[in-house]
Design a protein around this motif. Structure first.
Motif, PDB file in Angstrom:
ATOM      1  N   SER A  44     -83.837  15.057  -6.234  1.00 35.58           N
ATOM      2  CA  SER A  44     -84.320  13.786  -5.685  1.00 35.58           C
ATOM      3  C   SER A  44     -83.149  12.882  -5.305  1.00 35.58           C
ATOM      4  CB  SER A  44     -85.229  13.075  -6.700  1.00 35.58           C
ATOM      5  OG  SER A  44     -84.532  12.840  -7.909  1.00 35.58           O
ATOM      6  N   ASP A  45     -81.919  13.385  -5.411  1.00 34.16           N
ATOM      7  CA  ASP A  45     -80.741  12.622  -5.010  1.00 34.16           C
ATOM      8  C   ASP A  45     -80.434  12.892  -3.537  1.00 34.16           C
ATOM      9  OD1 ASP A  45     -79.649  15.172  -5.008  1.00 34.16           O
ATOM     10  OD2 ASP A  45     -78.149  14.774  -6.542  1.00 34.16           O
ATOM     11  N   ASN A  46     -79.212  12.667  -3.107  1.00 30.21           N
ATOM     12  CA  ASN A  46     -78.863  12.836  -1.696  1.00 30.21           C
ATOM     13  C   ASN A  46     -78.263  14.215  -1.374  1.00 30.21           C
ATOM     14  OD1 ASN A  46     -76.450  12.250  -3.089  1.00 30.21           O
ATOM     15  ND2 ASN A  46     -75.511  11.404  -1.249  1.00 30.21           N
ATOM     16  N   THR A  47     -78.679  15.249  -2.117  1.00 26.31           N
ATOM     17  CA  THR A  47     -78.177  16.601  -1.865  1.00 26.31           C
ATOM     18  C   THR A  47     -78.471  17.047  -0.430  1.00 26.31           C
ATOM     19  OG1 THR A  47     -78.341  17.234  -4.196  1.00 26.31           O
ATOM     20  CG2 THR A  47     -78.334  19.021  -2.592  1.00 26.31           C
ATOM     21  N   ASP A  48     -79.680  16.787   0.063  1.00 27.23           N
ATOM     22  CA  ASP A  48     -80.026  17.187   1.439  1.00 27.23           C
ATOM     23  C   ASP A  48     -79.055  16.587   2.451  1.00 27.23           C
ATOM     24  OD1 ASP A  48     -82.209  18.879   1.091  1.00 27.23           O
ATOM     25  OD2 ASP A  48     -83.678  17.269   1.263  1.00 27.23           O
ATOM     26  N   GLN A  49     -78.840  15.299   2.362  1.00 34.94           N
ATOM     27  CA  GLN A  49     -77.969  14.626   3.323  1.00 34.94           C
ATOM     28  C   GLN A  49     -76.540  15.159   3.222  1.00 34.94           C
ATOM     29  OE1 GLN A  49     -80.004  13.209   1.128  1.00 34.94           O
ATOM     30  NE2 GLN A  49     -81.172  11.555   2.073  1.00 34.94           N
ATOM     31  N   LEU A  50     -76.049  15.328   2.014  1.00 32.60           N
ATOM     32  CA  LEU A  50     -74.690  15.813   1.814  1.00 32.60           C
ATOM     33  C   LEU A  50     -74.523  17.216   2.385  1.00 32.60           C
ATOM     34  CD1 LEU A  50     -71.897  15.271   0.549  1.00 32.60           C
ATOM     35  CD2 LEU A  50     -72.781  16.323  -1.551  1.00 32.60           C
ATOM     36  N   MET A  51     -75.445  18.104   2.064  1.00 32.75           N
ATOM     37  CA  MET A  51     -75.352  19.477   2.555  1.00 32.75           C
ATOM     38  C   MET A  51     -75.474  19.523   4.074  1.00 32.75           C
ATOM     39  SD  MET A  51     -74.507  21.381   0.086  1.00 32.75           S
ATOM     40  CE  MET A  51     -74.550  22.854   1.103  1.00 32.75           C
ATOM     41  N   ASN A  52     -76.336  18.704   4.648  1.00 36.89           N
ATOM     42  CA  ASN A  52     -76.452  18.661   6.106  1.00 36.89           C
ATOM     43  C   ASN A  52     -75.154  18.181   6.754  1.00 36.89           C
ATOM     44  OD1 ASN A  52     -79.033  19.745   6.307  1.00 36.89           O
ATOM     45  ND2 ASN A  52     -79.990  17.756   5.966  1.00 36.89           N
ATOM     46  N   THR A  53     -74.441  17.280   6.086  1.00 32.43           N
ATOM     47  CA  THR A  53     -73.134  16.839   6.576  1.00 32.43           C
ATOM     48  C   THR A  53     -72.142  17.991   6.559  1.00 32.43           C
ATOM     49  OG1 THR A  53     -73.520  14.571   5.833  1.00 32.43           O
ATOM     50  CG2 THR A  53     -71.221  15.226   6.176  1.00 32.43           C
ATOM     51  N   PHE A  54     -72.108  18.730   5.448  1.00 32.51           N
ATOM     52  CA  PHE A  54     -71.203  19.885   5.347  1.00 32.51           C
ATOM     53  C   PHE A  54     -71.522  20.920   6.428  1.00 32.51           C
ATOM     54  CE2 PHE A  54     -70.891  19.332   0.415  1.00 32.51           C
ATOM     55  CZ  PHE A  54     -70.036  18.243   0.573  1.00 32.51           C
ATOM     56  N   ILE A  55     -72.797  21.191   6.612  1.00 30.65           N
ATOM     57  CA  ILE A  55     -73.215  22.183   7.621  1.00 30.65           C
ATOM     58  C   ILE A  55     -72.793  21.731   9.019  1.00 30.65           C
ATOM     59  CG2 ILE A  55     -75.233  23.214   8.743  1.00 30.65           C
ATOM     60  CD1 ILE A  55     -76.546  23.157   5.853  1.00 30.65           C
ATOM     61  N   ALA A  56     -72.991  20.454   9.318  1.00 34.57           N
ATOM     62  CA  ALA A  56     -72.654  19.920  10.641  1.00 34.57           C
ATOM     63  C   ALA A  56     -71.155  20.019  10.922  1.00 34.57           C
ATOM     64  CB  ALA A  56     -73.122  18.472  10.763  1.00 34.57           C
ATOM     65  N   GLU A  57     -70.325  19.991   9.893  1.00 38.19           N
ATOM     66  CA  GLU A  57     -68.881  20.111  10.083  1.00 38.19           C
ATOM     67  C   GLU A  57     -68.488  21.500  10.582  1.00 38.19           C
ATOM     68  OE1 GLU A  57     -67.095  19.024   6.346  1.00 38.19           O
ATOM     69  OE2 GLU A  57     -67.489  16.895   6.644  1.00 38.19           O
ATOM     70  N   ARG A  58     -69.284  22.520  10.282  1.00 39.74           N
ATOM     71  CA  ARG A  58     -69.067  23.893  10.741  1.00 39.74           C
ATOM     72  C   ARG A  58     -67.682  24.443  10.362  1.00 39.74           C
ATOM     73  NH1 ARG A  58     -72.945  25.572  14.405  1.00 39.74           N
ATOM     74  NH2 ARG A  58     -71.491  27.065  15.300  1.00 39.74           N
ATOM     75  N   LYS A  59     -67.225  24.084   9.166  1.00 40.33           N
ATOM     76  CA  LYS A  59     -65.913  24.536   8.713  1.00 40.33           C
ATOM     77  C   LYS A  59     -65.982  25.845   7.934  1.00 40.33           C
ATOM     78  CE  LYS A  59     -63.785  20.002   8.677  1.00 40.33           C
ATOM     79  NZ  LYS A  59     -63.134  18.964   7.864  1.00 40.33           N
ATOM     80  N   ILE A  60     -67.112  26.081   7.292  1.00 42.41           N
ATOM     81  CA  ILE A  60     -67.343  27.342   6.582  1.00 42.41           C
ATOM     82  C   ILE A  60     -68.788  27.756   6.821  1.00 42.41           C
ATOM     83  CG2 ILE A  60     -65.576  27.025   4.790  1.00 42.41           C
ATOM     84  CD1 ILE A  60     -67.820  26.117   2.877  1.00 42.41           C
ATOM     85  N   ASN A  61     -69.076  29.004   6.526  1.00 43.14           N
ATOM     86  CA  ASN A  61     -70.415  29.563   6.703  1.00 43.14           C
ATOM     87  C   ASN A  61     -71.298  29.119   5.526  1.00 43.14           C
ATOM     88  OD1 ASN A  61     -72.655  31.145   7.163  1.00 43.14           O
ATOM     89  ND2 ASN A  61     -71.502  33.023   7.490  1.00 43.14           N
ATOM     90  N   ILE A  62     -72.314  28.310   5.809  1.00 42.33           N
ATOM     91  CA  ILE A  62     -73.189  27.776   4.761  1.00 42.33           C
ATOM     92  C   ILE A  62     -74.631  28.150   5.050  1.00 42.33           C
ATOM     93  CG2 ILE A  62     -74.082  25.691   3.637  1.00 42.33           C
ATOM     94  CD1 ILE A  62     -71.435  24.288   4.385  1.00 42.33           C
ATOM     95  N   THR A  63     -75.317  28.634   4.023  1.00 42.44           N
ATOM     96  CA  THR A  63     -76.762  28.804   4.053  1.00 42.44           C
ATOM     97  C   THR A  63     -77.312  27.814   3.034  1.00 42.44           C
ATOM     98  OG1 THR A  63     -76.625  31.147   4.618  1.00 42.44           O
ATOM     99  CG2 THR A  63     -78.689  30.385   3.626  1.00 42.44           C
ATOM    100  N   TYR A  64     -78.262  27.008   3.457  1.00 40.55           N
ATOM    101  CA  TYR A  64     -78.814  25.973   2.579  1.00 40.55           C
ATOM    102  C   TYR A  64     -80.335  26.048   2.591  1.00 40.55           C
ATOM    103  CZ  TYR A  64     -79.983  21.353   0.751  1.00 40.55           C
ATOM    104  OH  TYR A  64     -80.507  20.312   0.013  1.00 40.55           O
ATOM    105  N   LYS A  65     -80.901  26.111   1.393  1.00 38.61           N
ATOM    106  CA  LYS A  65     -82.355  26.131   1.259  1.00 38.61           C
ATOM    107  C   LYS A  65     -82.768  25.161   0.168  1.00 38.61           C
ATOM    108  CE  LYS A  65     -82.997  30.650   3.151  1.00 38.61           C
ATOM    109  NZ  LYS A  65     -83.560  31.963   3.060  1.00 38.61           N
ATOM    110  N   LYS A  66     -84.005  24.714   0.272  1.00 39.59           N
ATOM    111  CA  LYS A  66     -84.558  23.803  -0.729  1.00 39.59           C
ATOM    112  C   LYS A  66     -85.839  24.419  -1.261  1.00 39.59           C
ATOM    113  CE  LYS A  66     -85.615  18.989  -1.567  1.00 39.59           C
ATOM    114  NZ  LYS A  66     -85.579  17.621  -1.052  1.00 39.59           N
ATOM    115  N   GLN A  67     -86.031  24.300  -2.564  1.00 35.17           N
ATOM    116  CA  GLN A  67     -87.256  24.790  -3.183  1.00 35.17           C
ATOM    117  C   GLN A  67     -87.765  23.745  -4.170  1.00 35.17           C
ATOM    118  OE1 GLN A  67     -86.000  28.417  -5.185  1.00 35.17           O
ATOM    119  NE2 GLN A  67     -85.605  27.329  -7.089  1.00 35.17           N
ATOM    120  N   GLU A  68     -89.027  23.876  -4.520  1.00 38.40           N
ATOM    121  CA  GLU A  68     -89.595  23.035  -5.569  1.00 38.40           C
ATOM    122  C   GLU A  68     -88.848  23.348  -6.863  1.00 38.40           C
ATOM    123  OE1 GLU A  68     -93.806  22.917  -7.905  1.00 38.40           O
ATOM    124  OE2 GLU A  68     -93.890  23.023  -5.701  1.00 38.40           O
TER     125      GLU A  68
END
Length: 183
Positions: A44-68
């Motif tokens: 419920s913190d800002n993990t989504d926003q942070l990870m989306n920032t990392f992904i947008a940087e395109r510096k490393i290969n990231i797979t990001y998923k969210k689950q309940e």
């Protein structure tokens, strides 16, 4: 990016405040032949926003998923099930890797003859603290292959980094019990 040979899996539950340190250690890797696979376990913190920032940087290969929220073991099982790389390495959100960790793992793995790899479940390595000191004891000298129980019987103590062959770990998922969120 190069074809990845290892997946670095990070489960995260309300740990956005620790992820940047790990991310920065991944950026410093000399060898970039990895996928960073993060599963947000219902944060419920800002993990989504942070990870989306990392992904947008395109510096490393990231797979990001969210689950309940269903626990680290459930996230681990999902990541292993999805994994397509030869090796799988769980690195918690509050950990980091030395700048040459992936290179060392790849070099050790590639140095093992193919006919010997089939008898191994993976690689075990020391874990260290921020000053570089091994947490616990170092491995007994001259060990090239041993099970964890054998290593501990020989005096190994402390944290270890477990890097698994994906095809092996896929055969042994963590048990999941309804309503249980702890491993």
């Amino acid at each position: 990016m190069n074809k990845a040979f290892i997946t670095i899996f990070t489960p995260s539950y309300n740990r956005a405040y620790t992820l940047t340190k790990l991310y920065n250690s991944l950026l410093r890797q000399g060898c970039k032949d990895f996928i960073w696979y993060v599963i947000n376990d219902g944060s419920s913190d800002n993990t989504d926003q942070l990870m989306n920032t990392f992904i947008a940087e395109r510096k490393i290969n990231i797979t990001y998923k969210k689950q309940e929220n269903s626990g680290k073991h459930s996230a681990h099982n999902k990541a292993v099930s999805d994994c397509e790389t030869e090796l799988f390495f769980c690195v918690d959100s509050d950990d980091f890797l030395t700048d040459d960790a992936i290179e060392k793992i790849e070099n050790v793995w590639q140095s093992i003859p193919e006919d010997k790899k089939s008898g191994l479940s993976g690689i075990v390595a020391n874990r260290g603290n921020e000053s570089g000191a091994v947490i616990g004891t170092k491995f007994p000298p001259d060990i090239t292959a041993a099970g964890l129980s054998q290593l501990y019987a020989m005096g190994k103590r402390g944290d270890t980094a477990l890097i698994f062959r994906t095809e092996i770990i896929k055969q042994y998922p963590f048990p999941v019990f309804e309503g249980e969120r702890f491993l």
